[in-house]
Design a protein around this motif. Structure first.
Motif, PDB file in Angstrom:
ATOM      1  N   LEU A 155     -33.309 -24.002 -59.961  1.00 58.88           N
ATOM      2  CA  LEU A 155     -34.274 -22.782 -59.722  1.00 58.88           C
ATOM      3  C   LEU A 155     -35.359 -23.311 -58.753  1.00 58.88           C
ATOM      4  O   LEU A 155     -36.308 -24.182 -59.104  1.00 58.88           O
ATOM      5  N   GLU A 156     -35.540 -22.292 -57.791  1.00 56.93           N
ATOM      6  CA  GLU A 156     -36.693 -22.639 -56.877  1.00 56.93           C
ATOM      7  C   GLU A 156     -37.371 -21.187 -56.645  1.00 56.93           C
ATOM      8  O   GLU A 156     -36.779 -20.343 -56.242  1.00 56.93           O
ATOM      9  N   ARG A 157     -38.641 -21.295 -57.062  1.00 54.44           N
ATOM     10  CA  ARG A 157     -39.731 -20.173 -56.842  1.00 54.44           C
ATOM     11  C   ARG A 157     -39.715 -19.542 -55.443  1.00 54.44           C
ATOM     12  O   ARG A 157     -39.792 -18.665 -55.156  1.00 54.44           O
ATOM     13  N   GLY A 202     -40.441 -27.987 -51.521  1.00 52.85           N
ATOM     14  CA  GLY A 202     -41.775 -27.853 -51.679  1.00 52.85           C
ATOM     15  C   GLY A 202     -42.811 -28.558 -50.976  1.00 52.85           C
ATOM     16  O   GLY A 202     -42.680 -28.057 -49.506  1.00 52.85           O
ATOM     17  N   ARG A 203     -43.499 -29.494 -51.481  1.00 48.60           N
ATOM     18  CA  ARG A 203     -44.491 -30.133 -50.444  1.00 48.60           C
ATOM     19  C   ARG A 203     -43.851 -31.274 -49.429  1.00 48.60           C
ATOM     20  O   ARG A 203     -44.424 -31.731 -48.604  1.00 48.60           O
ATOM     21  N   MET A 204     -42.657 -31.167 -49.585  1.00 51.02           N
ATOM     22  CA  MET A 204     -41.731 -31.945 -48.511  1.00 51.02           C
ATOM     23  C   MET A 204     -40.792 -31.005 -47.895  1.00 51.02           C
ATOM     24  O   MET A 204     -39.590 -30.983 -48.010  1.00 51.02           O
ATOM     25  N   GLY A 234     -42.303 -35.428 -61.535  1.00 52.62           N
ATOM     26  CA  GLY A 234     -43.385 -34.880 -60.478  1.00 52.62           C
ATOM     27  C   GLY A 234     -44.463 -35.946 -60.185  1.00 52.62           C
ATOM     28  O   GLY A 234     -44.358 -36.888 -61.036  1.00 52.62           O
ATOM     29  N   ASP A 235     -45.024 -35.633 -59.054  1.00 45.39           N
ATOM     30  CA  ASP A 235     -45.933 -36.843 -58.744  1.00 45.39           C
ATOM     31  C   ASP A 235     -47.058 -36.971 -59.514  1.00 45.39           C
ATOM     32  O   ASP A 235     -47.768 -38.224 -59.369  1.00 45.39           O
ATOM     33  N   TYR A 236     -47.162 -36.433 -60.539  1.00 44.27           N
ATOM     34  CA  TYR A 236     -48.528 -36.413 -61.352  1.00 44.27           C
ATOM     35  C   TYR A 236     -48.232 -37.689 -62.628  1.00 44.27           C
ATOM     36  O   TYR A 236     -48.965 -37.865 -63.164  1.00 44.27           O
TER      37      TYR A 236
HETATM   38  C1  LIG Z   1     -50.717 -31.758 -47.019  1.00 41.83           C
HETATM   39  C2  LIG Z   1     -49.765 -32.802 -47.656  1.00 41.83           C
HETATM   40  C3  LIG Z   1     -49.558 -34.305 -47.026  1.00 41.83           C
HETATM   41  C4  LIG Z   1     -48.856 -34.982 -47.544  1.00 41.83           C
HETATM   42  N1  LIG Z   1     -48.508 -36.222 -47.053  1.00 41.83           N
HETATM   43  C5  LIG Z   1     -47.664 -37.095 -47.713  1.00 41.83           C
HETATM   44  C6  LIG Z   1     -46.975 -37.959 -46.902  1.00 41.83           C
HETATM   45  O1  LIG Z   1     -47.248 -38.078 -45.483  1.00 41.83           O
HETATM   46  N2  LIG Z   1     -46.176 -38.964 -47.311  1.00 41.83           N
HETATM   47  C7  LIG Z   1     -45.779 -38.846 -48.706  1.00 41.83           C
HETATM   48  O2  LIG Z   1     -44.962 -39.694 -49.044  1.00 41.83           O
HETATM   49  N3  LIG Z   1     -46.385 -37.813 -49.212  1.00 41.83           N
HETATM   50  C8  LIG Z   1     -47.363 -37.151 -48.699  1.00 41.83           C
HETATM   51  N4  LIG Z   1     -47.665 -35.879 -49.730  1.00 41.83           N
HETATM   52  C9  LIG Z   1     -47.364 -35.772 -51.098  1.00 41.83           C
HETATM   53  C10 LIG Z   1     -46.053 -35.188 -51.341  1.00 41.83           C
HETATM   54  O3  LIG Z   1     -45.616 -34.172 -50.390  1.00 41.83           O
HETATM   55  C11 LIG Z   1     -45.850 -34.810 -52.720  1.00 41.83           C
HETATM   56  O4  LIG Z   1     -46.426 -35.642 -53.755  1.00 41.83           O
HETATM   57  C12 LIG Z   1     -44.561 -34.719 -53.125  1.00 41.83           C
HETATM   58  O5  LIG Z   1     -43.797 -33.875 -52.142  1.00 41.83           O
HETATM   59  C13 LIG Z   1     -44.402 -34.007 -54.552  1.00 41.83           C
HETATM   60  O6  LIG Z   1     -43.123 -33.413 -54.763  1.00 41.83           O
HETATM   61  P1  LIG Z   1     -42.727 -32.818 -56.111  1.00 41.83           P
HETATM   62  O7  LIG Z   1     -41.214 -32.503 -56.101  1.00 41.83           O
HETATM   63  O8  LIG Z   1     -43.425 -33.473 -57.221  1.00 41.83           O
HETATM   64  O9  LIG Z   1     -43.508 -31.366 -56.157  1.00 41.83           O
HETATM   65  P2  LIG Z   1     -43.470 -30.157 -55.240  1.00 41.83           P
HETATM   66  O10 LIG Z   1     -43.066 -30.778 -53.889  1.00 41.83           O
HETATM   67  O11 LIG Z   1     -44.675 -29.169 -55.432  1.00 41.83           O
HETATM   68  O12 LIG Z   1     -42.149 -29.405 -55.783  1.00 41.83           O
HETATM   69  C14 LIG Z   1     -42.416 -28.466 -56.931  1.00 41.83           C
HETATM   70  C15 LIG Z   1     -41.535 -27.210 -56.717  1.00 41.83           C
HETATM   71  O13 LIG Z   1     -41.531 -26.293 -57.684  1.00 41.83           O
HETATM   72  C16 LIG Z   1     -41.287 -25.225 -57.237  1.00 41.83           C
HETATM   73  N5  LIG Z   1     -41.944 -24.344 -58.314  1.00 41.83           N
HETATM   74  C17 LIG Z   1     -43.119 -24.317 -58.823  1.00 41.83           C
HETATM   75  N6  LIG Z   1     -43.157 -23.581 -59.755  1.00 41.83           N
HETATM   76  C18 LIG Z   1     -42.024 -22.918 -60.007  1.00 41.83           C
HETATM   77  C19 LIG Z   1     -41.365 -22.302 -61.063  1.00 41.83           C
HETATM   78  N7  LIG Z   1     -42.075 -21.612 -62.026  1.00 41.83           N
HETATM   79  N8  LIG Z   1     -39.976 -21.818 -60.906  1.00 41.83           N
HETATM   80  C20 LIG Z   1     -39.431 -22.473 -60.076  1.00 41.83           C
HETATM   81  N9  LIG Z   1     -39.783 -23.283 -58.960  1.00 41.83           N
HETATM   82  C21 LIG Z   1     -41.093 -23.614 -59.140  1.00 41.83           C
HETATM   83  C22 LIG Z   1     -42.400 -25.229 -55.984  1.00 41.83           C
HETATM   84  O14 LIG Z   1     -42.084 -23.926 -55.104  1.00 41.83           O
HETATM   85  C23 LIG Z   1     -41.798 -26.217 -55.312  1.00 41.83           C
HETATM   86  O15 LIG Z   1     -40.642 -26.356 -54.499  1.00 41.83           O
HETATM   87  C24 LIG Z   1     -48.568 -34.784 -49.060  1.00 41.83           C
HETATM   88  C25 LIG Z   1     -48.430 -33.638 -49.684  1.00 41.83           C
HETATM   89  C26 LIG Z   1     -49.489 -32.727 -48.976  1.00 41.83           C
HETATM   90  C27 LIG Z   1     -49.686 -31.311 -49.745  1.00 41.83           C
END
Ligand SMILES: Cc1cc2nc3c(=O)[nH]c(=O)nc-3n(C[C@H](O)[C@H](O)[C@H](O)COP(=O)(O)OP(=O)(O)OC[C@H]3O[C@@H](n4cnc5c(N)ncnc54)[C@H](O)[C@@H]3O)c2cc1C
Length: 468
Positions: A45-47, A53-55, A439-441
């Motif tokens: 499921l993706e919002r 997301g951030r990638m 998640g990255d947290y």
């Molecule tokens: C500007 C920027 C530059 C960066 N540069 C780098 C880099 O160069 N190299 C590197 O390694 N890392 C980098 N990072 C960090 C990296 O992008 C993130 O740490 C990583 O992509 C996080 O992945 P994630 O899956 O934990 O979260 P996210 O990528 O945030 O994924 C979460 C997903 O959940 C979805 N979502 C949220 N709420 C809901 C809901 N209620 N229901 C369904 N879907 C939902 C969101 O839309 C999103 O697609 C950068 C980040 C940013 C913002």
């Protein structure tokens, strides 16, 4: 951990279960891939209307050319062991492209280039005086001590070393020059806030994850990585992807879970055997009903900094060879790095053209969160002119397009003591629960850490579901 034989995957196929993954960032897509490989059916499921997301990467057409702009992450490292192993398992290593290994730091208007691979560059650089170079020995010693405790999927192992901020550590163990021209620019570039606002352990996490290995990027932009993962044969068959689908509740349901989600005002409910919740911490706090009050408080308190950055498409690339020029706070209060994204490799901009992003500190971005794009672009242009006048003139002469990207929750900035909080939180989680968080947290904001947490969540569910 994930090197399993075809036979094992086939054996698991006989007892496949239904698993929901919430969030299609790299944490969620990695979890989905591993669960599919273990033979389970996955609903993702993706919002948003796109994955990653951030990638994620978008294609933007300028007046003279088309550019592929990474919305968030853009740089990847050969230190990213779990990511490379996953690309091998998915048959995607041919999409990895090598790129520049140089990071530059500005001092007194001069650009000093450092190699991310060879630490000996620190000895030769004109960025630092000899006293700072001697003190850098302490940096290497402390980095080795912290590095031994770090694991990509959970960095709470360094909790007992988390006693002070990066600023205080630098003044105690290093010196003012190393703080101003190495530690502070690294913190600002990674966390978008200065060294006072993050734990010393956080600063070591960046150095551990960044230095000592070559960089790479993904063909067509890093956002292609989660997209290509979802397009692998194992994912195409047996995965249901729902875009524009916002999960609103993940609740227990007998031995399994019930996930409620909505699209365009319509609500649906899914019953499944298990669920991976791979969304930013505050969203997880809101939708997972099984969390204890202390776990919810922890997730709500995780601090993300904001990012409003401007990317310029240029019909000619500037001469700079580094991936980026970090701008210490002493040089400019707002601008923290100019990224030369065309140096990531072919595909971002047409041959000979350029793609440059200007990234700012959290306070600058927060102040501009609600301002119009034109005002933000003008402010960004003004700031770069104050410290990198040649780049500013080049942008004026060769500008083809300007795009503003906004992230309210961009990257984690964990303050001193934050790793101790993280350790209490991770110790309180039940590894056998049918609801696993990713998640990255759990680490610091990098694609690879997020990916490793997704794999960890999938592995826990694989074990739990095998026992059901
Ligand atoms: C500007 C920027 C530059 C960066 N540069 C780098 C880099 O160069 N190299 C590197 O390694 N890392 C980098 N990072 C960090 C990296 O992008 C993130 O740490 C990583 O992509 C996080 O992945 P994630 O899956 O934990 O979260 P996210 O990528 O945030 O994924 C979460 C997903 O959940 C979805 N979502 C949220 N709420 C809901 C809901 N209620 N229901 C369904 N879907 C939902 C969101 O839309 C999103 O697609 C950068 C980040 C940013 C913002």
């Amino acid at each position: 951990m994930w090197h399993r034989s075809q036979e094992e995957c086939v054996a698991d196929n006989r007892q496949h279960k239904n698993v929901v993954v919430v969030g299609s960032g790299i944490a969620g897509t990695a979890a989905a891939f591993r669960l599919r490989r273990a033979g389970h059916h996955v609903t993702l499921l993706e919002r948003e209307g796109h994955v990653g997301g951030r990638m994620s990467t978008r294609e933007v057409v300028g007046e003279r050319a088309t550019y592929r702009i990474d919305r968030g992450a853009s740089w990847l490292s050969h230190n990213y062991g779990p990511m490379i192993a996953l690309l091998q398992d998915a048959g995607l290593t041919s999409r990895m492209l090598s790129c520049s290994d140089e990071l530059a730091i500005l001092r007194d208007g001069r650009v000093h280039r450092l190699s991310l691979v060879r630490s000996s560059g620190l000895l030769r650089t004109g960025l630092l005086g000899w006293r700072a170079k001697l003190k850098a020995v302490n940096l290497l010693r402390d980095l080795t001590a912290v590095g031994r405790r770090l694991r990509w999927e959970d960095m709470s192992g360094a909790a007992d070393l988390d006693t002070e901020s990066a600023h205080d550590h630098a003044l105690r163990r290093l010196n003012r020059e190393l703080l101003d021209y190495l530690v502070e620019p690294l913190c600002s570039t990674q966390f978008l806030v200065p060294a006072e606002e993050v734990a010393a352990v956080s600063a070591f996490c960046i150095m551990w994850g960044t230095f000592g290995a070559a960089s790479f990027t993904f063909d067509g932009g890093v956002g292609r990585l989660p997209e290509d993962l979802l397009a692998t044969p194992v994912m195409r068959d047996g995965t249901r992807l729902e875009l524009d689908a916002e999960a609103t509740a993940v609740e227990p349901d007998g031995a399994g879970v019930r996930v409620t989600w909505r699209r365009a005002g319509r609500e649906e409910t899914l019953r499944a055997d298990a669920c991976v919740v791979a969304v930013p911490a505050p969203v997880a706090a809101r939708i997972v009903t099984t969390l204890t009050a202390a776990q919810r408080r922890h997730l709500e308190a995780v601090r993300y900094t904001s990012d409003v950055h401007v990317t310029f498409g240029l019909d000619r690339a500037p001469a700079e060879t580094a991936l980026g020029v970090a701008v210490p706070r002493r040089e400019h209060p707002d601008l923290c790095v100019a990224l030369y994204e065309h140096n990531l490799g072919p595909g971002r901009a047409p041959a000979g053209a350029g793609l440059v992003s200007l990234v700012f500190r959290h306070h600058w971005s927060t102040a501009r969160a609600d301002r119009g794009d034109e005002e933000v672009i003008a402010d960004a242009r003004g700031a770069v002119g104050e410290v990198l006048p040649e780049l500013a003139a080049h942008i004026d002469r060769h500008r083809d397009l300007a795009v503003v990207q906004r992230w309210q929750n961009a990257v984690l900035a964990r303050p001193a003591g934050g790793f101790r909080d993280l350790a209490r939180f991770t110790a309180s989680l039940d590894p056998a629960s049918p609801v696993q968080l990713a998640g990255d947290y759990f680490a610091y904001s990098t694609t690879n850490a997020a990916l490793a947490t997704g794999e960890q969540a999938a592995e826990r569910l694989r074990t739990t579901l095998a026992g059901v």
